[in-house]
Design an enzyme around this catalytic site. Structure first.
Site, PDB file in Angstrom:
ATOM      1  N   LEU A 224      36.510  32.721  35.702  1.00 17.11           N
ATOM      2  CA  LEU A 224      36.979  33.649  34.602  1.00 17.11           C
ATOM      3  C   LEU A 224      38.814  33.859  35.803  1.00 17.11           C
ATOM      4  CD1 LEU A 224      34.945  37.199  33.847  1.00 17.11           C
ATOM      5  CD2 LEU A 224      35.833  35.087  32.753  1.00 17.11           C
ATOM      6  N   SER A 225      38.893  33.296  36.246  1.00 12.86           N
ATOM      7  CA  SER A 225      40.138  32.802  37.555  1.00 12.86           C
ATOM      8  C   SER A 225      41.727  32.383  36.046  1.00 12.86           C
ATOM      9  CB  SER A 225      40.457  31.968  38.512  1.00 12.86           C
ATOM     10  OG  SER A 225      39.662  33.399  39.511  1.00 12.86           O
TER      11      SER A 225
ATOM     12  N   THR B 132      38.064  27.518  46.438  1.00 13.34           N
ATOM     13  CA  THR B 132      36.567  28.025  46.259  1.00 13.34           C
ATOM     14  C   THR B 132      35.496  27.073  46.653  1.00 13.34           C
ATOM     15  OG1 THR B 132      35.379  29.403  44.833  1.00 13.34           O
ATOM     16  CG2 THR B 132      36.140  27.819  43.592  1.00 13.34           C
TER      17      THR B 132
ATOM     18  N   LYS C 203      37.064  25.764  50.761  1.00 16.42           N
ATOM     19  CA  LYS C 203      38.041  26.581  51.375  1.00 16.42           C
ATOM     20  C   LYS C 203      37.574  26.514  52.727  1.00 16.42           C
ATOM     21  CE  LYS C 203      36.582  30.841  48.759  1.00 16.42           C
ATOM     22  NZ  LYS C 203      36.146  32.232  48.515  1.00 16.42           N
TER      23      LYS C 203
ATOM     24  N   ASN D 209      41.814  30.479  50.202  1.00 15.34           N
ATOM     25  CA  ASN D 209      41.008  30.722  49.056  1.00 15.34           C
ATOM     26  C   ASN D 209      42.650  29.857  48.300  1.00 15.34           C
ATOM     27  OD1 ASN D 209      42.077  32.897  49.600  1.00 15.34           O
ATOM     28  ND2 ASN D 209      41.190  34.026  47.804  1.00 15.34           N
TER      29      ASN D 209
ATOM     30  N   ASP E 218      40.410  36.584  49.979  1.00 16.57           N
ATOM     31  CA  ASP E 218      39.370  37.223  49.889  1.00 16.57           C
ATOM     32  C   ASP E 218      39.411  38.534  50.266  1.00 16.57           C
ATOM     33  OD1 ASP E 218      38.324  35.822  47.524  1.00 16.57           O
ATOM     34  OD2 ASP E 218      37.706  33.648  49.704  1.00 16.57           O
TER      35      ASP E 218
ATOM     36  N   GLY F 183      31.109  32.216  53.204  1.00 17.95           N
ATOM     37  CA  GLY F 183      32.391  31.918  52.838  1.00 17.95           C
ATOM     38  C   GLY F 183      33.356  33.980  52.277  1.00 17.95           C
ATOM     39  N   ALA F 184      32.196  34.061  51.365  1.00 18.64           N
ATOM     40  CA  ALA F 184      32.478  35.205  51.262  1.00 18.64           C
ATOM     41  C   ALA F 184      32.297  35.968  51.430  1.00 18.64           C
ATOM     42  CB  ALA F 184      31.749  35.720  49.137  1.00 18.64           C
TER      43      ALA F 184
ATOM     44  N   TYR G 125      30.486  39.236  40.557  1.00 18.69           N
ATOM     45  CA  TYR G 125      30.894  39.776  39.638  1.00 18.69           C
ATOM     46  C   TYR G 125      30.816  39.522  38.245  1.00 18.69           C
ATOM     47  CZ  TYR G 125      34.552  36.220  38.942  1.00 18.69           C
ATOM     48  OH  TYR G 125      34.700  35.232  38.572  1.00 18.69           O
TER      49      TYR G 125
ATOM     50  N   GLY H 117      31.562  43.847  42.214  1.00 20.30           N
ATOM     51  CA  GLY H 117      32.442  42.775  42.581  1.00 20.30           C
ATOM     52  C   GLY H 117      33.396  42.525  41.521  1.00 20.30           C
TER      53      GLY H 117
END
Length: 292
Positions: A19-20, A70, A74, A95, A110, A137-138, A230, A251
């Site tokens: 969605l970016s 992403t 990363k 990121n 992030d 990573g997240a 999300y 999220g």
């Protein structure tokens, strides 16, 4: 004079559903900017993650203003950059890359994205004992954010014991000994029984990985639950937690606030986070309804 035209992109694997592009382009439209956000999918290109350095150089040479990075690039991108922000350096992950006078500078939004979302969505949540599921990573980003927000202790749980131990050691090195610990999933029952809250940072609950990351029996009303996933905005974990009375955080906020910070880095302009939160709720809702 400030620019009014921007070309940015996202490098990663399997990023078609991201969605970016829409998040950035909608906000740019409202600000009267010409703003193109391109997907650079390594799967589509048929190149390995290690090609990220070549892709960054190509984007710079082609006149891009910046890139989001992403999974799974990363960490790999770092050796190809000229400089890192303190946050990206501490985290060992980037990121967002900004091109400044031919130089490549790596950032990590992030961390700030999760922190801003948490402060907005769970402002009074107790933070003495936090359990985090996922050390990827997240996970590294949200653990940094949670400790930055003032958590006394974060216990990182991951099926890969070495990965959890490495993250905990890195966090202790950065925030001070005893602020982080590592544990294996078989200890979750005891950990969650004594915890103030749980942060979920694994792919479980995404459209492609439905289900719960742990047994619903481990949830209790005194626990707050924060989600990194999300798509969908309401995961099975959040739905289950809300039903038994837990305070929850989806999220979407992290996705928006990391985009807010990236937009600011790319353009030098202040985006409207409230409008962008409404955008993601609308876009994620459309995706969920169209997916049936």
């Amino acid at each position: 004079m400030a620019k009014d035209s921007y070309l940015v992109g996202l490098i990663g694997s399997g990023i078609g559903p991201s969605l970016s592009p829409a998040l950035h382009e909608r906000e740019a439209d409202r600000q009267g900017l010409r703003y193109l956000y391109r997907l650079i999918d390594i799967d589509t290109l048929g190149v390995p993650p290690e090609a990220v350095g070549d892709l960054v150089r190509a984007a710079r040479d082609l006149g891009f203003d910046g890139l989001n990075i992403t999974h799974p690039c990363k960490q790999l991108v770092i050796e190809h950059l000229d400089a890192l922000s303190p946050q990206a350096e501490a985290l060992g992950a980037v990121n967002t890359v900004v091109f400044e006078d031919g130089r490549t500078v790596g950032h990590n939004t992030d961390v700030t994205g999760f922190a801003a979302s948490f402060a907005r969505g769970l402002p009074d949540a107790p933070l003495e004992r936090v359990v985090q599921l996922g050390a990827g990573g997240a996970g590294a980003a949200v653990a940094h954010a949670t400790l930055t927000l003032g958590a006394e202790r974060v216990t990182v749980v991951d099926a890969l014991a070495d990965r959890a131990a490495d993250l905990a050691a890195s966090l202790n090195g950065h925030f001070g000994e005893g602020r982080a610990a590592a544990a294996t999933p078989d200890l979750l029952s005891d950990l969650l029984a004594k915890a103030d809250g749980v942060v979920h940072a694994t792919p479980t609950g995404m459209a492609a990985h439905p289900g719960l990351p742990f047994s619903a029996d481990l949830l209790h009303p005194g626990l707050w639950v924060a989600e990194v996933v999300y798509r969908p905005l309401e995961t099975e974990l959040l739905r289950t937690a809300r039903a038994i009375g837990c305070a929850t955080l989806d999220g979407g906020g992290m996705a928006v606030f990391q985009a807010v910070d990236a937009f600011r880095l790319f353009t030098g302009r202040e985006p409207d986070s409230v409008r962008m939160l409404a955008d993601i709720a609308e876009m994620a809702g459309v995706v969920e309804s169209s997916a049936g």
